[in-house]
Design an enzyme around this catalytic site. Structure first.
Site, PDB file in Angstrom:
ATOM      1  N   GLU A   1      -5.633   3.493  -3.117  1.00 40.67           N
ATOM      2  CA  GLU A   1      -7.171   3.765  -3.122  1.00 40.67           C
ATOM      3  C   GLU A   1      -7.566   5.020  -4.159  1.00 40.67           C
ATOM      4  OE1 GLU A   1      -8.460   4.166   0.958  1.00 40.67           O
ATOM      5  OE2 GLU A   1      -7.506   2.485   1.681  1.00 40.67           O
TER       6      GLU A   1
ATOM      7  N   ASP B   1       0.754  -1.122  -0.296  1.00 43.00           N
ATOM      8  CA  ASP B   1      -0.004   0.039  -0.080  1.00 43.00           C
ATOM      9  C   ASP B   1       0.658   1.316  -0.020  1.00 43.00           C
ATOM     10  OD1 ASP B   1      -2.755  -1.013   0.033  1.00 43.00           O
ATOM     11  OD2 ASP B   1      -2.787  -0.962   2.427  1.00 43.00           O
TER      12      ASP B   1
ATOM     13  N   GLU C   1     -13.512  -3.474  -2.016  1.00 40.70           N
ATOM     14  CA  GLU C   1     -13.849  -3.650  -0.399  1.00 40.70           C
ATOM     15  C   GLU C   1     -15.339  -3.226   0.049  1.00 40.70           C
ATOM     16  OE1 GLU C   1     -11.845  -2.470   4.056  1.00 40.70           O
ATOM     17  OE2 GLU C   1     -10.923  -2.315   2.050  1.00 40.70           O
TER      18      GLU C   1
END
EC number: 2.1.2.11
Length: 273
Positions: free
Chosen positions: A120, A88, A187
């Site tokens: 993200e 990440d 998610e």
């Protein structure tokens, strides 16, 4: 100094080619020992910014720094030899500009030997993803519920509950895939929406709280092992209760020390006869 990537790892093209095939298995790892335990069984080791909560005790992932991610990712690479290591990019390291994202992603990969970065964001991040992939940075996307947006969203809420929300998540995934992401984590999204998205998007969709019809699944390992607190998200299946095992072992050790049963003579160094 960068880590050396050992041969024989599952590659980014190999993962991309798994679309619609045997589901991709992914779990989080933050340390070399855990990476070694998981490596024979998984396709992807995700060094998630969830380490901020799981390892460091933060309430959210937002305090995690690039330096933390580099240290843990390098450990996971050293502790594994087979799985693709995906790391990440933490909050505040890639949304300012494509150039900022490239600078930090390139440093992360160079200093760890990891195989790809994850970031993200949906349509608003498409330009950045295209910028990175055009310069040789493999990118895994992340849409749906995005933990780094917790300040804006006021918490963690499943997506796809309305027609507008479902359409937005699908548009995000399509934009991320078209920008060059080789895989997308989805998610906290309603199951029918997640299943439909998996059919519609050209790259593998990895679910977490999404659908069994996704192209793969990922969980936080500490959740799956029953190690991280008493709270259990709806989407987690516990395959062990290691917190109980740890507590029992610690209690036995404490009792042995207090009663002088440990160390016994076989645990001590003595002069050889």
């Amino acid at each position: 100094m960068s880590s050396v990537v050992r041969s024989g790892r599952i590659s980014v093209p190999a993962l991309r080619a798994r679309k619609g095939g045997t589901p991709i298995v992914a779990l989080t790892a933050y340390t070399a020992p855990m990476a070694g335990h998981l490596d024979p069984h998984v396709d992807v080791l995700l060094v998630g910014d969830s380490l901020g909560m799981v390892i460091y005790g933060f309430e959210t992932t937002l305090p995690v720094t690039l330096e933390m991610m580099i240290a843990h990712a390098a450990a996971v690479v050293r502790g594994s030899s087979r799985a693709c290591v995906v790391v990440d990019l933490p909050w505040g390291t890639y949304r300012e500009s494509p150039e900022q994202a490239y600078r930090n992603a390139a440093r992360l990969l160079a200093e760890t030997g990891a195989g790809a970065v994850k970031l993200e964001g949906g349509q608003e991040m498409a330009e950045t993803i295209a910028f990175l992939t055009a310069r040789g940075i493999p990118v895994c996307g992340h849409v749906g519920l995005m933990p780094q947006d917790t300040l804006m969203e006021g918490g963690y809420r499943a997506t796809g509950r309305t027609e507008d929300s479902a359409a937005r998540v699908l548009a995000d995934a399509m934009a991320v895939a078209e920008a060059g992401a080789f895989m997308i984590v989805l998610e906290g999204t309603l199951e029918p929406v997640a299943a439909g998205m998996t059919r519609s998007v050209a790259v593998p969709i990895i679910g977490i709280g999404a659908s069994p019809h996704c192209d793969g699944q990922v969980l936080v390992t500490d959740d799956m092992l029953g190690l991280y607190g008493s709270f259990q998200p709806r989407f987690v299946k516990r395959y062990a209760e290691l917190a109980l095992t740890v507590a029992e072992a610690a209690a036995c050790y404490a009792e042995d020390v207090r009663t002088r049963r440990f160390p016994a003579m076989e645990h001590c160094y003595t002069l050889s006869r």
